[in-house]
Design a protein around this motif. Structure first.
Motif, PDB file in Angstrom:
ATOM      1  N   VAL A 108       0.860  -1.174   0.000  1.00 44.85           N
ATOM      2  CA  VAL A 108       0.000   0.000   0.000  1.00 44.85           C
ATOM      3  C   VAL A 108       0.903   1.232   0.000  1.00 44.85           C
ATOM      4  O   VAL A 108       1.793   1.352   0.846  1.00 44.85           O
ATOM      5  N   PRO A 109       0.752   2.147  -0.962  1.00 43.72           N
ATOM      6  CA  PRO A 109       1.636   3.321  -1.012  1.00 43.72           C
ATOM      7  C   PRO A 109       1.583   4.125   0.274  1.00 43.72           C
ATOM      8  O   PRO A 109       0.509   4.362   0.830  1.00 43.72           O
ATOM      9  N   GLY A 110       2.775   4.561   0.751  1.00 40.00           N
ATOM     10  CA  GLY A 110       2.817   5.240   2.034  1.00 40.00           C
ATOM     11  C   GLY A 110       3.320   6.660   2.024  1.00 40.00           C
ATOM     12  O   GLY A 110       3.033   7.435   2.937  1.00 40.00           O
ATOM     13  N   ALA A 111       4.103   7.056   1.006  1.00 40.55           N
ATOM     14  CA  ALA A 111       4.794   8.344   1.055  1.00 40.55           C
ATOM     15  C   ALA A 111       3.827   9.523   1.090  1.00 40.55           C
ATOM     16  O   ALA A 111       3.975  10.437   1.916  1.00 40.55           O
ATOM     17  N   PHE A 112       2.848   9.529   0.196  1.00 44.87           N
ATOM     18  CA  PHE A 112       1.970  10.699   0.109  1.00 44.87           C
ATOM     19  C   PHE A 112       1.250  10.952   1.431  1.00 44.87           C
ATOM     20  O   PHE A 112       1.229  12.088   1.928  1.00 44.87           O
ATOM     21  N   ASP A 113       0.658   9.924   2.009  1.00 46.10           N
ATOM     22  CA  ASP A 113      -0.090  10.140   3.243  1.00 46.10           C
ATOM     23  C   ASP A 113       0.829  10.561   4.386  1.00 46.10           C
ATOM     24  O   ASP A 113       0.433  11.357   5.246  1.00 46.10           O
ATOM     25  N   ALA A 114       2.056  10.051   4.399  1.00 44.32           N
ATOM     26  CA  ALA A 114       2.990  10.466   5.451  1.00 44.32           C
ATOM     27  C   ALA A 114       3.330  11.945   5.332  1.00 44.32           C
ATOM     28  O   ALA A 114       3.351  12.682   6.332  1.00 44.32           O
ATOM     29  N   TRP A 115       3.604  12.403   4.098  1.00 49.42           N
ATOM     30  CA  TRP A 115       3.893  13.831   3.920  1.00 49.42           C
ATOM     31  C   TRP A 115       2.694  14.685   4.334  1.00 49.42           C
ATOM     32  O   TRP A 115       2.846  15.733   4.979  1.00 49.42           O
ATOM     33  N   MET A 116       1.481  14.249   3.972  1.00 50.94           N
ATOM     34  CA  MET A 116       0.285  15.006   4.340  1.00 50.94           C
ATOM     35  C   MET A 116       0.078  15.019   5.857  1.00 50.94           C
ATOM     36  O   MET A 116      -0.315  16.036   6.448  1.00 50.94           O
ATOM     37  N   THR A 117       0.334  13.895   6.501  1.00 48.39           N
ATOM     38  CA  THR A 117       0.188  13.815   7.958  1.00 48.39           C
ATOM     39  C   THR A 117       1.177  14.739   8.652  1.00 48.39           C
ATOM     40  O   THR A 117       0.845  15.438   9.617  1.00 48.39           O
ATOM     41  N   GLN A 193      -2.248  19.404  -9.595  1.00 44.90           N
ATOM     42  CA  GLN A 193      -3.181  20.520  -9.824  1.00 44.90           C
ATOM     43  C   GLN A 193      -4.618  20.068  -9.577  1.00 44.90           C
ATOM     44  O   GLN A 193      -5.418  20.777  -8.949  1.00 44.90           O
ATOM     45  N   ARG A 194      -4.974  18.891 -10.077  1.00 42.23           N
ATOM     46  CA  ARG A 194      -6.327  18.384  -9.859  1.00 42.23           C
ATOM     47  C   ARG A 194      -6.561  18.069  -8.385  1.00 42.23           C
ATOM     48  O   ARG A 194      -7.641  18.339  -7.847  1.00 42.23           O
ATOM     49  N   LEU A 195      -5.544  17.535  -7.722  1.00 45.39           N
ATOM     50  CA  LEU A 195      -5.647  17.273  -6.289  1.00 45.39           C
ATOM     51  C   LEU A 195      -5.938  18.559  -5.524  1.00 45.39           C
ATOM     52  O   LEU A 195      -6.810  18.598  -4.637  1.00 45.39           O
ATOM     53  N   LEU A 196      -5.217  19.629  -5.859  1.00 47.04           N
ATOM     54  CA  LEU A 196      -5.431  20.910  -5.194  1.00 47.04           C
ATOM     55  C   LEU A 196      -6.832  21.443  -5.482  1.00 47.04           C
ATOM     56  O   LEU A 196      -7.505  21.973  -4.580  1.00 47.04           O
ATOM     57  N   SER A 197      -7.261  21.300  -6.714  1.00 46.11           N
ATOM     58  CA  SER A 197      -8.597  21.791  -7.077  1.00 46.11           C
ATOM     59  C   SER A 197      -9.692  21.055  -6.318  1.00 46.11           C
ATOM     60  O   SER A 197     -10.618  21.678  -5.777  1.00 46.11           O
ATOM     61  N   GLU A 198      -9.587  19.744  -6.250  1.00 39.79           N
ATOM     62  CA  GLU A 198     -10.621  18.976  -5.558  1.00 39.79           C
ATOM     63  C   GLU A 198     -10.567  19.182  -4.045  1.00 39.79           C
ATOM     64  O   GLU A 198     -11.607  19.220  -3.382  1.00 39.79           O
ATOM     65  N   SER A 199      -9.379  19.312  -3.479  1.00 46.17           N
ATOM     66  CA  SER A 199      -9.272  19.517  -2.031  1.00 46.17           C
ATOM     67  C   SER A 199      -9.742  20.911  -1.637  1.00 46.17           C
ATOM     68  O   SER A 199     -10.229  21.114  -0.514  1.00 46.17           O
ATOM     69  N   ALA A 200      -9.623  21.883  -2.555  1.00 43.71           N
ATOM     70  CA  ALA A 200     -10.073  23.239  -2.245  1.00 43.71           C
ATOM     71  C   ALA A 200     -11.577  23.289  -2.015  1.00 43.71           C
ATOM     72  O   ALA A 200     -12.079  24.168  -1.291  1.00 43.71           O
ATOM     73  N   ALA A 201     -12.295  22.352  -2.603  1.00 39.82           N
ATOM     74  CA  ALA A 201     -13.753  22.328  -2.436  1.00 39.82           C
ATOM     75  C   ALA A 201     -14.166  21.962  -1.015  1.00 39.82           C
ATOM     76  O   ALA A 201     -15.338  22.136  -0.639  1.00 39.82           O
ATOM     77  N   GLN A 208      -8.527  21.239   6.733  1.00 34.03           N
ATOM     78  CA  GLN A 208      -9.613  20.670   5.937  1.00 34.03           C
ATOM     79  C   GLN A 208      -9.127  20.262   4.561  1.00 34.03           C
ATOM     80  O   GLN A 208      -9.462  19.175   4.061  1.00 34.03           O
ATOM     81  N   ARG A 209      -8.346  21.109   3.950  1.00 31.47           N
ATOM     82  CA  ARG A 209      -7.869  20.831   2.593  1.00 31.47           C
ATOM     83  C   ARG A 209      -6.846  19.697   2.578  1.00 31.47           C
ATOM     84  O   ARG A 209      -6.810  18.889   1.649  1.00 31.47           O
ATOM     85  N   ILE A 210      -6.013  19.638   3.605  1.00 34.12           N
ATOM     86  CA  ILE A 210      -5.058  18.534   3.685  1.00 34.12           C
ATOM     87  C   ILE A 210      -5.802  17.206   3.849  1.00 34.12           C
ATOM     88  O   ILE A 210      -5.477  16.207   3.191  1.00 34.12           O
ATOM     89  N   GLU A 211      -6.817  17.196   4.712  1.00 27.76           N
ATOM     90  CA  GLU A 211      -7.597  15.971   4.894  1.00 27.76           C
ATOM     91  C   GLU A 211      -8.336  15.595   3.612  1.00 27.76           C
ATOM     92  O   GLU A 211      -8.451  14.411   3.259  1.00 27.76           O
ATOM     93  N   ALA A 212      -8.818  16.580   2.893  1.00 24.08           N
ATOM     94  CA  ALA A 212      -9.489  16.303   1.620  1.00 24.08           C
ATOM     95  C   ALA A 212      -8.517  15.714   0.612  1.00 24.08           C
ATOM     96  O   ALA A 212      -8.863  14.799  -0.152  1.00 24.08           O
ATOM     97  N   ALA A 213      -7.279  16.208   0.604  1.00 27.60           N
ATOM     98  CA  ALA A 213      -6.265  15.664  -0.302  1.00 27.60           C
ATOM     99  C   ALA A 213      -5.965  14.212   0.036  1.00 27.60           C
ATOM    100  O   ALA A 213      -5.782  13.375  -0.867  1.00 27.60           O
ATOM    101  N   ARG A 214      -5.925  13.905   1.308  1.00 28.92           N
ATOM    102  CA  ARG A 214      -5.706  12.510   1.714  1.00 28.92           C
ATOM    103  C   ARG A 214      -6.843  11.618   1.215  1.00 28.92           C
ATOM    104  O   ARG A 214      -6.605  10.479   0.781  1.00 28.92           O
ATOM    105  N   ARG A 215      -8.063  12.109   1.266  1.00 29.71           N
ATOM    106  CA  ARG A 215      -9.200  11.316   0.774  1.00 29.71           C
ATOM    107  C   ARG A 215      -9.126  11.124  -0.744  1.00 29.71           C
ATOM    108  O   ARG A 215      -9.467  10.057  -1.255  1.00 29.71           O
TER     109      ARG A 215
END
Length: 622
Positions: A108-117, A193-201, A208-215
């Motif tokens: 299971v990929p781990g790097a992205f969620d670790a950086w976000m956490t 860019q798409r990740l940022l756009s969707e998390s901004a919503a 909130q935006r960091i948690e949205a990016a994780r989702r």
């Protein structure tokens, strides 16, 4: 003493990494008002772009985090084996080892969620500001370093015949990226860019935006693309096409976690490492195996090589290097028998493995001659159990040689075969800021030669499951929901309870060997300009041994081997050979890619240094 560069000193902030663009990114974030954790996250995403042969977003990242005034914690960004990744499933496919490439090797990929956490819990800046640097380099391009093109060339045939999506990105016009040529990754830029756009919503709040990016990563368009890649039959190192085991539940159900470090007190220092799901405790055991009466005064005088270059160490005599090598063999034998996240009966006896009584007995095994045996110990009276493959390799009943020595690719770079088999390598970054926050992080995996590039995303899946065994009941057996034992091993050291030093290196199985010599060079040398001599310790000639089964496919070993840099004195190399070591002399600057930062708690003076090997690591600071 001559060094390739000065040890940087200042009071504002320091960063050191394996690529100058990542180091400068970290400094830019500090200058922009961010703290060490904002800087590390931004630099980490830049490393995904500029060192794609060494790490990627679907890889992993362990980190040791020391917030100013807070406790030291380990952030685990090592993903687990998917629920369908059982020994039975892999052996039913006729496999004896987990392939070194392809979706079957993907955890299971781990790097992205670790950086976000890390950004959520310890950072201060917005996701947009932190990701902007990586987006810019992916979109507008960055000058490719030599190793990117060299790595691509080694797998050109695989890319051209099997991994077409990788060829589209890394063989533009049918050729690997030339050194200095502008290398772009528009798909990766579009992903972020798409990740940022969707998390901004999710709303205006930073968290909130960091948690949205994780989702989005775990359940949105990124998850969909990763799952499709896992389900696609892919040629791997077995010579056959396989699909992976990753599911939506695996992605949605995993997140990065914090845990207490494993520590060891030595000579006034407290060294902090990740637990036995990493190889981190092996460095601590190597310290525990040193002589009880070891002091700077007990060591030999500083020496020089025939060309006048300083050895960089007060203990680079053959007798002491012999002891270090033999201690490394004992610690790594214990790693093979005891380390892992699967636990095995009774769990991993970390406390016993680091105890004074146990290591006095282990130290007595170090004789005047080099050992060629794999000799795990019996902590708490428990019988060690080696994996059958490791035992066969150690006894000579299976091939012992393989792509272990990284010299041919330079400075610890991956050695890659036709189907992508690699001894593995990674990146590293250390940051300290003016408030005293400190971090050591070792991002890795998701290499460009791990799996085909996911065309919708611009990066591939990782291959960390190759480090597990397809034999039940071992601490590192492939087990659904458990972490594969990793070689990734960032380090952080305290004095009098205060964080003083963060350091680490790429290098797979060599990481805690190179770090041992670096740490001893720092801890036992006089101060330079009132601070730790970080650059001198990094520049010092280093070494490694392959006298234990490798952690990467095909799990080879070379009993009795020692590789030293040619800058090592003739007295040392001759002395090691006289003691029975098979000494291989490598290029002058081939062993280690260390980074380090430091802080003096009394004065607030910050320091940093970086490795000149490979010609891309840099420290920045003021």
């Amino acid at each position: 003493m001559f060094t390739t560069r000065p040890t940087l000193q200042g009071t504002f902030g320091m960063a050191s990494s394996t690529h100058w663009l990542a180091s400068q990114t970290a400094m830019a974030v500090l200058e922009d008002g961010g703290n060490a954790y904002d800087a590390a996250v931004a630099a980490g995403f830049v490393l995904h772009v500029v060192e794609p042969h060494l790490n990627g977003p679907a890889g992993e990242v362990p980190a040791v985090v020391a917030p100013a005034g807070g406790p030291v914690r380990v952030l685990c960004g090592q993903g687990v084996a998917p629920r369908g990744a059982s020994v039975e499933h892999y052996t039913s496919l006729g496999l004896g080892l987990v392939p070194g490439t392809g979706p079957l090797a993907a955890a299971v990929p781990g790097a992205f969620d670790a950086w976000m956490t890390l950004l959520r819990d310890h950072g201060t800046l917005s996701l947009e500001r932190v990701l902007g640097y990586a987006i810019g380099y992916a979109e507008r391009g960055h000058p490719a370093v030599e190793r990117v093109g060299e790595t691509v060339e080694t797998v050109r045939e695989l890319f051209e015949t099997e991994w077409a999506t990788s060829a589209a990105l890394y063989l533009p016009g049918g050729r690997p990226p030339a050194p200095g040529a502008l290398l772009k990754n528009p798909a990766l830029a579009a992903t972020w860019q798409r990740l940022l756009s969707e998390s901004a919503a999710a709303g205006p709040g930073r968290e909130q935006r960091i948690e949205a990016a994780r989702r989005v990563w775990r359940e949105g368009f990124i998850a969909d693309a990763l799952l499709a890649a896992s389900a696609r039959p892919t040629m791997d190192t077995s010579g056959e096409r396989h699909t992976g085991t990753l599911t939506g539940d695996d992605l949605a159900g995993w997140e990065a976690t914090y845990e207490d470090p494993v520590t060891y007190d030595w000579n006034g220092w407290t060294v902090c490492k990740a637990g036995p799901w990493s190889q981190g405790p092996a460095l601590l055991q190597q310290l525990a195996l040193l002589p009880d009466d070891m002091t700077p005064e007990s060591l030999t005088p500083d020496g020089t090589t025939s060309d006048g270059a300083a050895t960089g160490s007060a203990f680079m005599d053959a007798a002491f290097v012999h002891r270090l090598i033999e201690g490394t063999k004992l610690a790594m034998a214990d790693r093979e028998a005891w380390y892992g996240d699967a636990g095995g009966p009774g769990g991993v006896p970390v406390e016993a493995l680091l105890s004074a009584e146990y290591n006095r007995a282990r130290r007595a095994l170090i004789g005047e001659s080099a050992s060629r045996e794999l000799r795990p110990g019996s902590p708490q009276g428990r019988e060690p159990r080696l994996p059958a493959h490791a035992a066969a390799v150690a006894s000579g009943q299976a091939p012992v040689d393989g792509p272990r020595n990284p010299r041919s690719a330079g400075a610890g770079e991956p050695t890659v075969a036709r189907n992508g088999a690699t001894s593995g390598d990674t990146c590293h970054i250390d940051v300290v800021d003016r408030w005293g926050n400190m971090i050591s992080a070792t991002p890795s995996g998701g290499w460009l030669h791990s799996n085909p590039v996911v065309p919708e995303l611009g990066f591939p899946l990782g291959t960390r499951l190759q480090m597990t065994w397809l034999e039940p009941g071992l601490p590192n057996s492939l087990t659904p929901g458990r972490r594969p034992r990793t070689t990734l091993t960032p380090s952080l050291a305290l004095r009098d309870g205060q964080p003083v030093l963060a350091f680490g290196t790429p290098g797979g199985d060599q990481q805690d060997q190179w770090q041992l010599h670096f740490f001893l060079s720092v801890a036992l040398r006089p101060y330079v300009r009132g601070g730790l001599d970080l650059q001198g310790a990094i520049d010092a000639p280093n070494w490694h041994t392959d006298s234990f089964p490798g952690s990467f496919y095909p799990r080879a070993m070379r009993p009795g081997s020692v590789t030293v840099e040619s800058r090592t004195s003739r007295e040392v190399t001759d002395g090691l050979r006289q003691r029975g070591h098979d000494v291989e002399v490598g290029p002058a600057w081939s062993e280690g890619r260390l980074c380090a930062v430091a802080r003096d708690p009394e004065t607030g003076v910050l320091s940093a240094a970086a490795n000149p090997r490979g010609m891309q690591g840099y420290a920045m600071g003021r």
